[in-house]
Structure formats: structure tokens, C-alpha cells
Design an enzyme around this catalytic site. Structure first.
Site, PDB file in Angstrom:
ATOM      1  N   ASP A 141       0.893  -1.204  -0.114  1.00  0.00           N
ATOM      2  CA  ASP A 141      -0.061   0.049  -0.093  1.00  0.00           C
ATOM      3  C   ASP A 141       0.947   1.476  -0.176  1.00  0.00           C
ATOM      4  OD1 ASP A 141      -3.208   0.836   1.155  1.00  0.00           O
ATOM      5  OD2 ASP A 141      -1.616   2.347   1.343  1.00  0.00           O
ATOM      6  N   ILE A 142       0.586   2.095  -0.884  1.00  0.00           N
ATOM      7  CA  ILE A 142       1.493   3.425  -1.016  1.00  0.00           C
ATOM      8  C   ILE A 142       1.170   4.259   0.275  1.00  0.00           C
ATOM      9  CG2 ILE A 142       1.874   5.321  -2.355  1.00  0.00           C
ATOM     10  CD1 ILE A 142       1.091   3.737  -4.899  1.00  0.00           C
ATOM     11  N   ASN A 153      -1.616  13.088  -4.461  1.00  0.00           N
ATOM     12  CA  ASN A 153      -2.700  13.625  -4.916  1.00  0.00           C
ATOM     13  C   ASN A 153      -3.019  14.960  -4.924  1.00  0.00           C
ATOM     14  OD1 ASN A 153      -3.661  11.514  -6.653  1.00  0.00           O
ATOM     15  ND2 ASN A 153      -4.859  10.315  -5.219  1.00  0.00           N
ATOM     16  N   ASP A 212      -1.911   9.336 -10.640  1.00  0.00           N
ATOM     17  CA  ASP A 212      -1.871   8.084 -11.661  1.00  0.00           C
ATOM     18  C   ASP A 212      -0.490   7.630 -12.243  1.00  0.00           C
ATOM     19  OD1 ASP A 212      -4.678   7.926 -11.242  1.00  0.00           O
ATOM     20  OD2 ASP A 212      -5.236   8.683 -13.323  1.00  0.00           O
ATOM     21  N   GLU A 267      -4.634   2.129  -4.718  1.00  0.00           N
ATOM     22  CA  GLU A 267      -3.219   2.392  -4.400  1.00  0.00           C
ATOM     23  C   GLU A 267      -2.853   1.045  -3.607  1.00  0.00           C
ATOM     24  OE1 GLU A 267      -4.290   2.715  -0.745  1.00  0.00           O
ATOM     25  OE2 GLU A 267      -2.423   4.101  -0.906  1.00  0.00           O
TER      26      GLU A 267
HETATM   27  P1  GH3 Z   1      -1.653   5.560   4.106  1.00  0.00           P
HETATM   28  O1  GH3 Z   1      -0.192   5.726   4.320  1.00  0.00           O
HETATM   29  O2  GH3 Z   1      -2.363   5.459   5.338  1.00  0.00           O
HETATM   30  O3  GH3 Z   1      -2.024   4.374   3.141  1.00  0.00           O
HETATM   31  O4  GH3 Z   1      -2.225   6.873   3.714  1.00  0.00           O
HETATM   32  P2  GH3 Z   1      -2.880   7.195   2.011  1.00  0.00           P
HETATM   33  O5  GH3 Z   1      -3.152   8.496   1.853  1.00  0.00           O
HETATM   34  O6  GH3 Z   1      -2.435   6.301   1.118  1.00  0.00           O
HETATM   35  O7  GH3 Z   1      -4.175   6.358   2.327  1.00  0.00           O
HETATM   36  P3  GH3 Z   1      -5.855   6.692   2.153  1.00  0.00           P
HETATM   37  O8  GH3 Z   1      -6.555   5.188   1.798  1.00  0.00           O
HETATM   38  O9  GH3 Z   1      -6.405   7.473   3.161  1.00  0.00           O
HETATM   39  O10 GH3 Z   1      -5.949   7.278   0.776  1.00  0.00           O
HETATM   40  C1  GH3 Z   1      -5.805   6.438  -0.415  1.00  0.00           C
HETATM   41  C2  GH3 Z   1      -5.622   7.421  -1.644  1.00  0.00           C
HETATM   42  O11 GH3 Z   1      -5.455   6.875  -2.913  1.00  0.00           O
HETATM   43  C3  GH3 Z   1      -7.157   8.273  -1.953  1.00  0.00           C
HETATM   44  C4  GH3 Z   1      -7.385   8.143  -3.187  1.00  0.00           C
HETATM   45  O12 GH3 Z   1      -7.443   9.522  -3.574  1.00  0.00           O
HETATM   46  C5  GH3 Z   1      -6.026   7.611  -3.885  1.00  0.00           C
HETATM   47  N1  GH3 Z   1      -6.439   7.022  -4.944  1.00  0.00           N
HETATM   48  C6  GH3 Z   1      -7.146   5.574  -4.992  1.00  0.00           C
HETATM   49  N2  GH3 Z   1      -6.913   5.272  -6.419  1.00  0.00           N
HETATM   50  C7  GH3 Z   1      -6.475   6.338  -7.218  1.00  0.00           C
HETATM   51  C8  GH3 Z   1      -6.264   6.062  -8.724  1.00  0.00           C
HETATM   52  O13 GH3 Z   1      -6.872   5.511  -9.261  1.00  0.00           O
HETATM   53  N3  GH3 Z   1      -5.563   7.365  -9.033  1.00  0.00           N
HETATM   54  C9  GH3 Z   1      -5.180   8.316  -8.014  1.00  0.00           C
HETATM   55  N4  GH3 Z   1      -4.326   9.296  -8.483  1.00  0.00           N
HETATM   56  N5  GH3 Z   1      -5.455   8.238  -6.716  1.00  0.00           N
HETATM   57  C10 GH3 Z   1      -6.220   7.295  -6.449  1.00  0.00           C
HETATM   58 MG    MG Z   2      -4.874   2.041   0.868  1.00  0.00          MG
HETATM   59 MG    MG Z   3      -2.138   4.230   1.153  1.00  0.00          MG
HETATM   60 MG    MG Z   4      -4.817   3.704   3.386  1.00  0.00          MG
END
Ligand code: GH3
Ligand code: MG
Ligand code: MG
Ligand code: MG
Length: 320
Positions: free
Chosen positions: A199-200, A207, A216, A242
Site C-alpha cells: 500500500d502506498i 494527489n 496516476d 493504491e
Molecule cells: P496511508 O499511508 O495510510 O495508506 O495513507 P493514504 O493517503 O495512502 O491512504 P488513504 O487510503 O487514506 O488514501 C488513498 C488514496 O488513494 C485516496 C485516493 O484518492 C487515492 N487513490 C485511489 N485510487 C486512485 C487512482 O486510481 N488514482 C489516483 N491518482 N489516486 C487514487
Molecule cells: Mg490504501
Molecule cells: Mg495508502
Molecule cells: Mg490507506
């Protein structure tokens, strides 16, 4: 949604698909050693189609595998056994789907029956009536082109159902469908099987700061790094936004953890370039190995728990 609109598109165009099929030029292979007979058949068919005349049975069997749309085989040949030619074509994987029209004599009934047994698609009697020949050939071609287009469509749709268009990786459905049979075949305790979830970290920030499009690009780059740094037998998928899942057949948790940490450190150590900007991206990883008596859901849950711990303890970590 994309799939639905694609299907709608296909249905709306089915009329023009049939028109296209009707007008499509076919590649027809005529297997005939009698020159005069061959000319009588190939000439009228050549008005609309490409006709290849072949009198050598082995050559014919080879040509049938190379994009031929219909084969016409003469049963009354002096130099080869037409039935054996048909059998070879129908028993070979690469030419099995090519329709065969057999030309024979009216008193050839037992051989016709054998030909149908072999799987040929249609017969026509000598003396060949040209209009009948054209009609029979057209029917074979129509069916062939239609099934070709269905198969093509099916493959396209299938790809859309299991592939993630952004990263080119398999999606969640792909991952689940692929590992289910592997999991079912496991002899737990004998063959180890591990999964990991990447997980990123703080992806929301990426974003927020750089915009969704740059986000992306980061996702694409991380996906590419995951694939290139795992073994060919590992199954890599974009499981969620992500979040990436990787299944590692025949791998213990200890080994999976080493692999996970290697890839994690590689991602953290090499900046991702988006729009000329160098960005440090980190990931957290949860690793779990299948234990006796567990189902897939249980393993996923433990991998997810490990990921949660990695996040809680400061991120940019792999934990099992
Ligand atoms: P954490 O370290 O706890 O994982 O923090 P985080 O911000 O990565 O975790 P969170 O689950 O709160 O947010 C994930 C984000 O990923 C939110 C969403 O906008 C973004 N995301 C999900 N799918 C996509 C995508 O296809 N493209 C882009 N650009 N962003 C995406
Ligand atoms: Mg996540
Ligand atoms: Mg994340
Ligand atoms: Mg998360």
C-alpha cells in the site's frame, strides 16, 4: 460501466457486423489434383474470394493452418485420399475450426458418412452446380467469420473484465480468480504459499499536492516496479486504488518477507519522476503465509493486519 457501454456498442453495430461479414473476402483452399475440375471450381469463387489451389495433400494440410477461412476437398482424387486430408485438418488444433466442404460422387454415400464422422461441415455432389457451390461456400464463410468475430469480442471483453487499464496489471477479480485454484490445490504444510499487500504511503498527499493525474503516473510507476522485481511465477495485481496484491507460490513467509522488504527498499530508494519532478514514494507491506485450516479470507485478513502494523509503526516497512 466501461464493459456495459462496450457491449451496447457491439449490439448497436450487430447489423453492420453482419453486413461486413457478408461482404468479407475469404481465403479458400481448394484441394484438388484434377486441373480441369480445379479450374471449374476456383474460377467462379475467385470473383469474390482468394482461392488457393493445392494438389499436394501435405502442402494442403500445412496451408490450412495459415489463416484459411474455408477448405474444399475433392473426395474423388487419384493421387490422395480426401478423407485422410480432412481427418488431418480436423485433428490438428490449428486447423480444427476451418470449415470443410467435401466434393464427391453421388454413389460415394458411405464415404460421405465417414467424412461427417470426421467432422467436415458440408458436402456437394458432382457435377458441381456453380450457384449451389457459391451458396454453400458463402454459408460456411458466414459462420466462420461470425464465430471469429464472437471470439475476438469475447477476448476483448474478457481482457476488460480482468485488466486494470491504468497499470496494465490484473485487477482484483483477476487476482481472486487466479489464486483460488492454486489455493485449492495446496497441500498445506507441504507446499508453502504466501501473499503480500503493498500500500502506498500517504498517497492522498501525492494527489493533493500534485493532482490526480500525477498520482496516476506514480501508480503506474509503482506497478511497473512491482512487476519487474517479482518472479515470473508470482501473481501481481492492482487490488484496490493504491493497493497491490502479490501471491507467491511455494514461498514461506520468511522468504516472502525478504522479497517484500527488498522491493519496498527499492521503491523508497529510487525517486519516481513525474513531470520532471523527483518524488520519493514509500510503501508499506503486509505479508502472510497460508496456515493449515485457513481459507483465503483468513490469509488476506492476516496480511491486512500486518499492513496495518507496518503503517502504525511508521510506514515504509514490511511486516509479517
Ligand atoms: P496511508 O499511508 O495510510 O495508506 O495513507 P493514504 O493517503 O495512502 O491512504 P488513504 O487510503 O487514506 O488514501 C488513498 C488514496 O488513494 C485516496 C485516493 O484518492 C487515492 N487513490 C485511489 N485510487 C486512485 C487512482 O486510481 N488514482 C489516483 N491518482 N489516486 C487514487
Ligand atoms: Mg490504501
Ligand atoms: Mg495508502
Ligand atoms: Mg490507506
Amino acid at each position: 460501466d466501461q464493459l456495459l457501454s462496450h457491449t451496447g456498442h457491439t449490439l448497436a453495430n450487430s447489423r453492420s457486423l453482419l453486413d461486413t461479414i457478408e461482404k468479407q473476402r475469404g481465403r479458400i483452399l481448394l484441394v484438388e489434383d484434377h486441373e480441369l475440375h480445379a479450374r471449374k471450381i476456383s474460377k467462379p469463387l475467385s470473383e469474390r474470394h482468394q482461392v488457393i489451389v493445392e494438389k499436394d495433400p501435405l502442402n494442403a494440410i500445412r496451408i490450412a493452418k495459415s489463416g484459411i477461412d474455408a477448405v474444399i476437398v475433392s473426395l474423388v482424387s487419384e493421387s490422395f485420399d480426401g478423407l485422410r486430408v480432412c481427418a488431418s485438418m480436423k485433428f490438428n488444433e490449428e486447423s480444427r475450426d476451418v470449415p470443410i466442404l467435401v466434393i464427391g460422387d453421388p454413389d460415394d454415400e458411405t464415404r460421405f458418412i465417414r467424412a461427417y464422422d470426421i467432422g467436415i461441415n458440408d458436402t456437394i455432389m458432382r457435377p458441381v452446380e456453380i450457384q449451389e457451390l457459391k451458396a454453400r461456400v458463402q454459408t460456411l464463410l458466414r459462420r466462420k467469420f461470425y464465430s471469429d468475430s464472437l471470439r475476438e469480442n469475447f477476448n476483448e471483453n474478457l481482457e476488460m473484465v480482468v485488466a486494470d487499464p491504468l497499470t496494465g496489471l490484473g485487477n482484483r477479480r483477476y487476482f481472486d480468480r487466479t489464486i483460488e485454484p492454486l489455493f485449492d490445490a495446496l497441500e498445506t504444510g507441504l507446499t508453502p504459499f504466501s501473499i503480500m499487500v503493498f500500500d502506498i504511503d500517504h498517497f492522498k498527499r501525492v494527489n493533493d499536492i500534485l493532482g490526480h493525474d500525477m498520482g496516476d503516473q506514480v501508480l503506474k510507476e509503482i506497478a511497473a516496479r512491482l512487476v519487474t522485481n517479482m518472479r515470473a511465477v508470482d501473481i501481481v495485481a492492482r487490488y484496490g486504488g493504491e493497493e497491490f496484491m502479490i501471491a507467491m507460490p511455494e514461498t514461506r513467509a520468511s522468504e516472502a518477507l525478504v522479497a517484500a522488504d527488498r522491493v519496498r527498499s527499492l521503491i523508497a530508494g529510487t525517486p519516481v519522476f513525474v513531470d520532471g519532478e523527483a518524488l520519493q514514494v514509500t510503501t508499506s507491506v503486509g505479508v502472510a503465509e497460508v496456515e493449515a485450516g485457513e481459507n483465503l479470507r483468513d490469509v488476506f485478513k492476516r496480511a491486512d493486519d500486518a499492513l496495518y502494523k507496518a503503517k502504525q509503526s511508521g510506514r515504509n516497512k514490511a511486516i509479517s
